[in-house]
Design a protein around this motif. Structure first.
Motif, PDB file in Angstrom:
ATOM      1  N   ILE A   1      -4.783   6.885  -4.083  1.00 39.82           N
ATOM      2  CA  ILE A   1      -5.328   7.717  -5.395  1.00 39.82           C
ATOM      3  C   ILE A   1      -6.202   6.765  -6.355  1.00 39.82           C
ATOM      4  CG2 ILE A   1      -4.520   8.547  -7.510  1.00 39.82           C
ATOM      5  CD1 ILE A   1      -4.294  10.909  -5.828  1.00 39.82           C
ATOM      6  N   GLN A   2      -5.730   5.522  -6.612  1.00 36.43           N
ATOM      7  CA  GLN A   2      -6.610   4.867  -7.254  1.00 36.43           C
ATOM      8  C   GLN A   2      -7.992   4.426  -6.763  1.00 36.43           C
ATOM      9  OE1 GLN A   2      -5.767   4.052 -10.358  1.00 36.43           O
ATOM     10  NE2 GLN A   2      -3.964   5.275 -10.234  1.00 36.43           N
ATOM     11  N   ALA A   3      -8.014   4.387  -5.543  1.00 35.73           N
ATOM     12  CA  ALA A   3      -9.229   3.853  -4.515  1.00 35.73           C
ATOM     13  C   ALA A   3      -9.958   5.138  -4.771  1.00 35.73           C
ATOM     14  CB  ALA A   3      -8.779   3.634  -3.151  1.00 35.73           C
ATOM     15  N   ILE A   4      -9.562   6.341  -4.677  1.00 36.77           N
ATOM     16  CA  ILE A   4     -10.550   7.537  -4.697  1.00 36.77           C
ATOM     17  C   ILE A   4     -11.173   7.432  -6.294  1.00 36.77           C
ATOM     18  CG2 ILE A   4     -10.457  10.124  -4.877  1.00 36.77           C
ATOM     19  CD1 ILE A   4      -8.239   9.997  -2.928  1.00 36.77           C
ATOM     20  N   GLY A   5     -10.156   7.216  -7.236  1.00 42.03           N
ATOM     21  CA  GLY A   5     -10.901   7.252  -8.518  1.00 42.03           C
ATOM     22  C   GLY A   5     -11.333   8.502  -8.975  1.00 42.03           C
ATOM     23  N   GLY A   6     -11.883   8.582 -10.041  1.00 47.83           N
ATOM     24  CA  GLY A   6     -12.301   9.616 -10.768  1.00 47.83           C
ATOM     25  C   GLY A   6     -11.378  10.640 -11.233  1.00 47.83           C
TER      26      GLY A   6
ATOM     27  N   LEU B   1     -12.613  22.246   0.120  1.00 48.44           N
ATOM     28  CA  LEU B   1     -13.031  20.880  -0.024  1.00 48.44           C
ATOM     29  C   LEU B   1     -12.567  19.539   0.624  1.00 48.44           C
ATOM     30  CD1 LEU B   1     -13.364  21.294  -4.070  1.00 48.44           C
ATOM     31  CD2 LEU B   1     -15.233  21.714  -2.622  1.00 48.44           C
ATOM     32  N   GLN B   2     -13.602  18.788   0.923  1.00 47.00           N
ATOM     33  CA  GLN B   2     -13.127  17.521   1.542  1.00 47.00           C
ATOM     34  C   GLN B   2     -13.426  16.631   0.462  1.00 47.00           C
ATOM     35  OE1 GLN B   2     -14.568  16.728   5.543  1.00 47.00           O
ATOM     36  NE2 GLN B   2     -12.869  17.856   6.386  1.00 47.00           N
ATOM     37  N   ILE B   3     -12.632  15.352   0.429  1.00 52.46           N
ATOM     38  CA  ILE B   3     -12.664  13.939  -0.288  1.00 52.46           C
ATOM     39  C   ILE B   3     -12.694  12.949   0.653  1.00 52.46           C
ATOM     40  CG2 ILE B   3     -11.748  15.033  -2.376  1.00 52.46           C
ATOM     41  CD1 ILE B   3      -9.154  13.431  -1.811  1.00 52.46           C
ATOM     42  N   SER B   4     -13.323  11.933  -0.005  1.00 51.59           N
ATOM     43  CA  SER B   4     -13.418  10.776   0.792  1.00 51.59           C
ATOM     44  C   SER B   4     -12.405   9.693   0.371  1.00 51.59           C
ATOM     45  CB  SER B   4     -14.802  10.120   0.799  1.00 51.59           C
ATOM     46  OG  SER B   4     -14.947   9.158   1.519  1.00 51.59           O
ATOM     47  N   VAL B   5     -11.601   9.233   1.337  1.00 56.85           N
ATOM     48  CA  VAL B   5     -10.547   8.567   0.769  1.00 56.85           C
ATOM     49  C   VAL B   5     -10.961   7.046   1.267  1.00 56.85           C
ATOM     50  CG1 VAL B   5      -8.167   7.606   0.951  1.00 56.85           C
ATOM     51  CG2 VAL B   5      -8.943  10.303   0.984  1.00 56.85           C
ATOM     52  N   PRO B   6     -11.468   6.048   0.479  1.00 54.99           N
ATOM     53  CA  PRO B   6     -11.850   4.656   0.989  1.00 54.99           C
ATOM     54  C   PRO B   6     -10.502   4.084   1.421  1.00 54.99           C
ATOM     55  CG  PRO B   6     -12.413   5.111  -1.501  1.00 54.99           C
ATOM     56  CD  PRO B   6     -11.514   6.179  -1.111  1.00 54.99           C
ATOM     57  N   VAL B   7     -10.869   3.343   2.489  1.00 54.13           N
ATOM     58  CA  VAL B   7      -9.915   2.510   3.063  1.00 54.13           C
ATOM     59  C   VAL B   7     -10.299   1.007   2.768  1.00 54.13           C
ATOM     60  CG1 VAL B   7      -8.949   1.612   5.153  1.00 54.13           C
ATOM     61  CG2 VAL B   7      -9.402   4.091   4.948  1.00 54.13           C
TER      62      VAL B   7
ATOM     63  N   THR C   1       0.730  -1.267  -0.109  1.00 54.88           N
ATOM     64  CA  THR C   1      -0.202   0.025   0.095  1.00 54.88           C
ATOM     65  C   THR C   1       0.781   1.222  -0.036  1.00 54.88           C
ATOM     66  OG1 THR C   1      -1.628  -1.013   1.214  1.00 54.88           O
ATOM     67  CG2 THR C   1      -1.775   1.329   1.208  1.00 54.88           C
ATOM     68  N   SER C   2       0.584   2.136  -0.941  1.00 52.25           N
ATOM     69  CA  SER C   2       1.265   3.485  -1.104  1.00 52.25           C
ATOM     70  C   SER C   2       0.109   4.624  -1.129  1.00 52.25           C
ATOM     71  CB  SER C   2       2.432   3.460  -2.065  1.00 52.25           C
ATOM     72  OG  SER C   2       1.557   3.445  -3.394  1.00 52.25           O
ATOM     73  N   ALA C   3       0.701   5.924  -1.313  1.00 55.50           N
ATOM     74  CA  ALA C   3      -0.246   7.074  -1.569  1.00 55.50           C
ATOM     75  C   ALA C   3      -0.920   6.666  -3.158  1.00 55.50           C
ATOM     76  CB  ALA C   3       0.486   8.220  -1.617  1.00 55.50           C
ATOM     77  N   GLU C   4      -0.240   6.109  -3.877  1.00 54.44           N
ATOM     78  CA  GLU C   4      -0.860   5.732  -5.267  1.00 54.44           C
ATOM     79  C   GLU C   4      -2.169   4.533  -5.136  1.00 54.44           C
ATOM     80  OE1 GLU C   4      -1.310   6.148  -9.100  1.00 54.44           O
ATOM     81  OE2 GLU C   4       0.239   7.244  -7.996  1.00 54.44           O
ATOM     82  N   SER C   5      -1.979   3.748  -4.028  1.00 51.16           N
ATOM     83  CA  SER C   5      -3.091   2.895  -3.847  1.00 51.16           C
ATOM     84  C   SER C   5      -4.295   3.641  -3.646  1.00 51.16           C
ATOM     85  CB  SER C   5      -2.776   1.888  -2.906  1.00 51.16           C
ATOM     86  OG  SER C   5      -1.371   1.315  -2.933  1.00 51.16           O
TER      87      SER C   5
END
Length: 419
Positions: free
Chosen positions: A256-261, A346-352, A250-254
């Motif tokens: 980013i991909q989970a956030i998507g869009g 703004l706030q974004i939701s970061v999926p875990v 798991t890294s920051a890129e993980s």
């Protein structure tokens, strides 16, 4: 160089100057805003890792435990051997490493009873990486130091639920631990949250005796936290997956991909958007300067007649455009900064993902995916300001050079014939 003439031309032809400045300002503001937004998405993706001072988390997924009595390992965090940990030390670019052993402990007969459930993590005291950083979260008591044994730190929420305070004794899988401190776990630390932190060696001794961890060997762990060279992160991750088969990295890129869009494509969008607006600005400025030269045909013809060379006129034109570019660039940076401030609200939701959430999903009352609400850390870096200024000057200078040929085509004899 006739600076008085440059000043007069900029003030006399206000409409042309305004077109150049506005065209550059708009393009630079978009460049600043989209790049600041791309950096902010990456910053938001790093938030879940920042509380642990880590760039990479390594785990290994396995099978669901057959029995939940006593201490066991989560199915997303099964054994990583001591030999595999040693193999990571051969990878270039890894700056620091911390290991941990996270266990689920069910001391009751009913594993679905959250009242008998504890998440316990063995940490390497003295390190500022991974859950070992728990000493920095102290709100009462003292921390765990190298060489300590038989002591524990308790999360404040868990301590309140259980009525535990510093100085009490708390048992984990039958082993007594003196509670030396209470810690407040940061809100973004969901990825490696724990109810109890104990010395790694104590956790490993519990694992050795646990009937539900049959393959455990001395020195084994199930979580690795790394600080790594950010410029070679992808290469390091590939080497990790080779060194530890079936590793979950798991890294920051993980995130980013989970956030998507748009977050997942933010860097590509920033590059493409920047190129598009700079080309647009170049076209606008070229057309404006060309129109300016046509308006000044007679003036340029007279200048050549009285002894000005084409190079003299080039320098004057380039100086005018350079000044306009600087003004436009500065204005664009200011506008981009205001846009960035607005986006920063703004706030974004970061999926875990389930495999880095230490809490058992079969005990969750809410089956929705867990996520962290993270504010966008929008800021304008000095590097981005420098790039924006260079880009604005480059647009103006290039535009001026692209229009210089039209000056050569102006013949004094033809211009003066109609005067």
């Amino acid at each position: 160089m006739h600076f008085a003439y440059v000043k007069n031309e900029l003030l006399k032809r206000k409409r042309r100057s305004a077109f150049v400045i506005t065209g550059i300002a708009l393009s630079i503001s978009v460049l600043v805003a989209v790049n600041a937004l791309a950096d902010a998405f990456m910053g938001a993706a790093q938030k879940p890792l920042q509380d642990f001072g880590t760039d990479i988390i390594i785990q290994r997924n396995g099978d669901t435990p057959d029995d939940f009595g006593g201490a066991t390992l989560p199915c997303s965090q099964v054994i990583i051997t001591a030999q595999e940990v040693e193999s990571l030390k051969k990878i270039n670019g890894i700056k620091q490493m911390s290991t941990a052993l996270l266990m689920w402990v069910f001391d009751g007969e009913d594993y679905s009873d959250s009242g008998s459930f504890v998440i316990a993590t063995g940490i390497e005291p003295g390190l500022k990486l991974g859950p070992s950083i728990a000493n920095d979260w102290l709100i009462d008591g003292t921390g765990i130091n190298p060489g300590n044994a038989g002591i524990a730190l308790i999360d404040s929420v868990f301590a309140e639920q259980k009525g535990i305070k510093a100085g009490d004794t708390f048992k984990i899988s039958g082993y007594p631990f003196e509670v030396v401190g209470i810690v407040r776990t940061p809100p973004n630390s969901l990825i490696s949250a724990s109810n109890v932190f104990i010395p790694l060696e104590d956790a490993q001794n519990i694992a050795l005796e646990a009937k539900n961890i049959p393959d455990y060997k001395p020195g084994d762990i199930n979580e690795i936290f790394l600080q790594a060279d950010p410029d070679n992160l992808n290469e390091i991750i590939n080497e990790i997956k080779t060194a530890i088969p079936k590793a979950s990295v798991t890294s920051a890129e993980s995130f980013i991909q989970a956030i998507g869009g748009i977050a997942a494509q933010s860097r590509n969008f920033a590059v493409i958007g920047s190129i598009a607006v700079l080309l647009f600005s170049l076209v606008v400025v070229v057309k404006t300067i060309s129109g300016n030269i046509m308006e000044r045909r007679n003036e340029i013809g007279i200048m050549k007649t009285v002894g000005w060379t084409s190079n003299d006129i080039y320098r004057q034109l380039i100086t005018e455009t350079f000044i306009q570019s600087l003004i436009g660039g500065a204005a664009g940076i200011g506008i981009g900064f205001l846009i960035a401030l607005a986006l920063g609200r703004l706030q974004i939701s970061v999926p875990v993902a389930w495999d880095i959430d230490p809490f058992p999903h079969f005990m969750m009352t809410d089956t929705s995916q867990k996520a962290l609400d993270v504010g966008l850390p929008v800021q304008i870096s000095s590097g981005l300001v420098g790039i924006a200024l260079v880009a604005s000057v480059a647009i103006g200078t290039l535009s001026a050079f692209l229009t210089l040929k039209s000056i050569n085509r102006i013949k004094p004899s033809e211009v003066l014939r109609y005067e």
